[in-house]
Scaffold this motif. Structure first.
Motif, PDB file in Angstrom:
ATOM      1  N   ASP A 191     -25.308  51.465  16.752  1.00 51.21           N
ATOM      2  CA  ASP A 191     -26.183  52.644  16.748  1.00 51.21           C
ATOM      3  C   ASP A 191     -26.854  52.828  15.387  1.00 51.21           C
ATOM      4  O   ASP A 191     -28.008  53.260  15.302  1.00 51.21           O
ATOM      5  N   ILE A 192     -26.113  52.504  14.318  1.00 53.06           N
ATOM      6  CA  ILE A 192     -26.649  52.698  12.965  1.00 53.06           C
ATOM      7  C   ILE A 192     -27.551  51.547  12.559  1.00 53.06           C
ATOM      8  O   ILE A 192     -28.657  51.746  12.051  1.00 53.06           O
ATOM      9  N   GLU A 193     -27.075  50.317  12.761  1.00 49.82           N
ATOM     10  CA  GLU A 193     -27.783  49.138  12.273  1.00 49.82           C
ATOM     11  C   GLU A 193     -28.842  48.615  13.225  1.00 49.82           C
ATOM     12  O   GLU A 193     -29.704  47.834  12.833  1.00 49.82           O
ATOM     13  N   GLY A 194     -28.773  49.025  14.495  1.00 45.14           N
ATOM     14  CA  GLY A 194     -29.702  48.505  15.485  1.00 45.14           C
ATOM     15  C   GLY A 194     -29.061  47.395  16.303  1.00 45.14           C
ATOM     16  O   GLY A 194     -28.010  46.858  15.952  1.00 45.14           O
ATOM     17  N   ARG A 195     -29.708  47.032  17.385  1.00 43.23           N
ATOM     18  CA  ARG A 195     -29.153  46.042  18.312  1.00 43.23           C
ATOM     19  C   ARG A 195     -29.527  44.633  17.844  1.00 43.23           C
ATOM     20  O   ARG A 195     -30.401  43.962  18.417  1.00 43.23           O
ATOM     21  N   VAL A 196     -28.859  44.218  16.782  1.00 46.83           N
ATOM     22  CA  VAL A 196     -29.102  42.891  16.207  1.00 46.83           C
ATOM     23  C   VAL A 196     -28.125  41.896  16.822  1.00 46.83           C
ATOM     24  O   VAL A 196     -27.014  42.256  17.243  1.00 46.83           O
ATOM     25  N   ALA A 197     -28.535  40.629  16.848  1.00 54.38           N
ATOM     26  CA  ALA A 197     -27.786  39.595  17.567  1.00 54.38           C
ATOM     27  C   ALA A 197     -26.325  39.455  17.120  1.00 54.38           C
ATOM     28  O   ALA A 197     -25.431  39.382  17.962  1.00 54.38           O
ATOM     29  N   PRO A 198     -26.019  39.383  15.818  1.00 53.83           N
ATOM     30  CA  PRO A 198     -24.608  39.196  15.430  1.00 53.83           C
ATOM     31  C   PRO A 198     -23.693  40.304  15.918  1.00 53.83           C
ATOM     32  O   PRO A 198     -22.567  40.035  16.356  1.00 53.83           O
ATOM     33  N   LEU A 199     -24.157  41.561  15.850  1.00 48.26           N
ATOM     34  CA  LEU A 199     -23.323  42.676  16.297  1.00 48.26           C
ATOM     35  C   LEU A 199     -23.168  42.677  17.816  1.00 48.26           C
ATOM     36  O   LEU A 199     -22.070  42.910  18.348  1.00 48.26           O
ATOM     37  N   LEU A 200     -24.264  42.399  18.535  1.00 53.11           N
ATOM     38  CA  LEU A 200     -24.184  42.334  19.995  1.00 53.11           C
ATOM     39  C   LEU A 200     -23.250  41.215  20.435  1.00 53.11           C
ATOM     40  O   LEU A 200     -22.491  41.358  21.406  1.00 53.11           O
ATOM     41  N   ALA A 201     -23.282  40.099  19.703  1.00 51.74           N
ATOM     42  CA  ALA A 201     -22.416  38.968  20.046  1.00 51.74           C
ATOM     43  C   ALA A 201     -20.945  39.334  19.864  1.00 51.74           C
ATOM     44  O   ALA A 201     -20.095  38.998  20.711  1.00 51.74           O
ATOM     45  N   GLN A 202     -20.628  40.030  18.782  1.00 48.61           N
ATOM     46  CA  GLN A 202     -19.239  40.442  18.562  1.00 48.61           C
ATOM     47  C   GLN A 202     -18.779  41.428  19.633  1.00 48.61           C
ATOM     48  O   GLN A 202     -17.636  41.347  20.102  1.00 48.61           O
ATOM     49  N   LEU A 203     -19.669  42.336  20.020  1.00 47.60           N
ATOM     50  CA  LEU A 203     -19.301  43.289  21.071  1.00 47.60           C
ATOM     51  C   LEU A 203     -19.108  42.567  22.403  1.00 47.60           C
ATOM     52  O   LEU A 203     -18.177  42.871  23.159  1.00 47.60           O
ATOM     53  N   ALA A 204     -19.981  41.609  22.708  1.00 50.30           N
ATOM     54  CA  ALA A 204     -19.838  40.831  23.938  1.00 50.30           C
ATOM     55  C   ALA A 204     -18.509  40.084  23.951  1.00 50.30           C
ATOM     56  O   ALA A 204     -17.794  40.052  24.963  1.00 50.30           O
ATOM     57  N   GLN A 205     -18.162  39.467  22.839  1.00 48.52           N
ATOM     58  CA  GLN A 205     -16.894  38.731  22.749  1.00 48.52           C
ATOM     59  C   GLN A 205     -15.701  39.658  22.939  1.00 48.52           C
ATOM     60  O   GLN A 205     -14.747  39.333  23.672  1.00 48.52           O
ATOM     61  N   LEU A 206     -15.756  40.822  22.293  1.00 45.33           N
ATOM     62  CA  LEU A 206     -14.646  41.777  22.403  1.00 45.33           C
ATOM     63  C   LEU A 206     -14.498  42.281  23.834  1.00 45.33           C
ATOM     64  O   LEU A 206     -13.384  42.325  24.387  1.00 45.33           O
TER      65      LEU A 206
END
Length: 415
Positions: A191-206
């Motif tokens: 929410d703070i940093e935006g929907r950037v690929a590295p963060l989305l990837a970590q959330l998908a993995q989790l």
């Protein structure tokens, strides 16, 4: 934080002293100006000049050099000039040297206030508080991971919009098995940093592992969004490899993991992926030591890679080796990438479609390629000064023969 504000105060003191300096010199400057004006003889000098010019003008009339009309005209011009010079010398009375002193304290207060407000918006006070919290916990004789998490949670309440707080909390929750909190923390960070690929990837993995390695609709949506931004995102490729492995699709798993390996810098993660590839190869009935050199898929290249003996002692054994194939024009992304370590050299690898970084760029699209082998001390995919490299142009792409290989020697230093 107390030391920080003391440092700010020390830095502001010279600025405030410069502002006070004119007040300290105001009386001296006032007296000098007053003395100058009292002894100014500019008006008398102008009158004397006027009288000399007028005398010269009268003498010229008496000699007959000018007539009365010309004399009156020139005398009028002299009088007008004197009047103008005299008017310009008129000065307003000097104000007292104490006038306007109240402005300086106002400016001083404004400088301090603006500095503090600017730092509140542009400074890193929040990050300094995180550092101070970390040091306090480390210095505590009863320090524990639970205490650190508790202190960071307190900071998250105080600094809800500081991404560094949530970046600190996410791995802590993950490592302590609090996966739901970890997911919520990661969502807050997005929410703070935006929907950037590295963060989305970590959330998908989790979310993938929280769903017991099922590719749910939520996970699939995150995967699709990530790959749309970055088709080479290693975390997502690793996740897809796990999903394929669980379903018995070992070739697909190996393909995903190899593509992930080409973009991973962490050696621990890379080792896990290489071990996964070896397990998948055994499940396929392929000997792992033969898999890289004998199981080519489609057109490819067999490459013998070695390191020049004169450079062997300049890099550690755990330095990363990138073996890359590119199109001759350099217009496409890398067509194939294999990652290894210096300790494995000399080695033979097969570059083919399984090493492609994306479906849109593979060796099957070209007839000739350029091979580049780079040894990176930092492990970064981007070339750095001091890296070692070797290359070979015009290598033909075709059926991979066991007894045919091209040789690339790493023998130069990247400047």
């Amino acid at each position: 934080m107390t030391l920080l504000w003391i440092a700010f105060a020390v830095l502001l003191l010279p600025a405030l002293w410069l502002l006070v300096l004119p007040l300290r010199q105001a009386r001296k400057l006032h007296d000098r100006q007053q003395d100058f004006e009292a002894n100014d003889t500019s008006a008398e000098q102008n009158v004397a000049i006027f009288e000399r010019r007028l005398t010269s003008l009268e003498a010229a009339r008496e000699r007959g050099d000018i007539d009365d009309a010309r004399f009156e005209e020139d005398r009028l011009e002299l009088e007008r000039s004197l009047l103008e010079d005299t008017q310009n010398l008129k000065r307003r009375p000097l104000k007292k040297y104490t006038s306007g002193r109240f402005v300086v304290p106002l400016v001083m207060v404004s400088v301090v206030a603006v500095s503090v407000v600017w730092y509140q918006f542009q400074g890193a006070e929040g990050d300094l508080m995180l550092l101070e919290t970390r040091r306090e916990v480390q210095a505590d004789p009863d320090a524990s991971l639970a205490m650190y998490i508790e202190r960071m949670e307190t900071q998250a309440e105080r600094q809800p919009d500081n991404p560094n707080v949530w970046s600190e909390l996410f791995p802590l929750y993950r490592e302590t098995g609090q996966v739901e909190k970890a997911a919520n923390t990661l969502e807050r960070l997005i929410d703070i940093e935006g929907r950037v690929a590295p963060l989305l990837a970590q959330l998908a993995q989790l979310r993938f592992f929280m769903a017991e390695r099922e590719l749910t609709s939520e996970v699939q949506a995150l995967v699709d969004e990530t790959l749309e931004q970055d088709p080479r995102q290693p975390t997502v490729l690793g996740l897809l490899g796990v999903h394929a492995f669980d379903r018995g699709e070992y070739e697909t798993a190996i393909d995903r993991w190899r593509r992930a390996l080409a973009n991973i810098e962490e050696e621990e993660t890379a080792s896990s992926l290489r071990e996964g590839i070896r397990v998948a190869q055994r499940r396929m009935g392929v000997e792992p030591e033969q898999a890289d050199t004998e199981q080519a898929q489609g057109p490819g290249i067999r490459v013998d890679v070695s390191l020049d003996k004169s450079l062997a002692d300049t890099v550690p054994d755990d330095a990363t080796v990138f073996i890359t194939a590119r199109d001759m024009e350099g217009e496409l992304p890398p067509l194939a990438v294999v990652r290894a370590q210096v300790s494995a050299l000399p080695m033979t690898v097969v570059l083919d479609e399984t090493n492609a970084m994306s479906p849109q760029a593979s060796l099957s699209q070209v007839q000739q390629t350029r091979l580049i082998v780079r040894v990176s001390r930092s492990g970064q995919a981007t070339p750095q000064p001091g890296d070692l490299f070797g290359d070979l142009d015009g290598v033909t792409v075709g059926p991979v023969e066991e007894d045919e290989a091209v040789e690339v020697v790493v023998d130069r230093v990247f400047e």
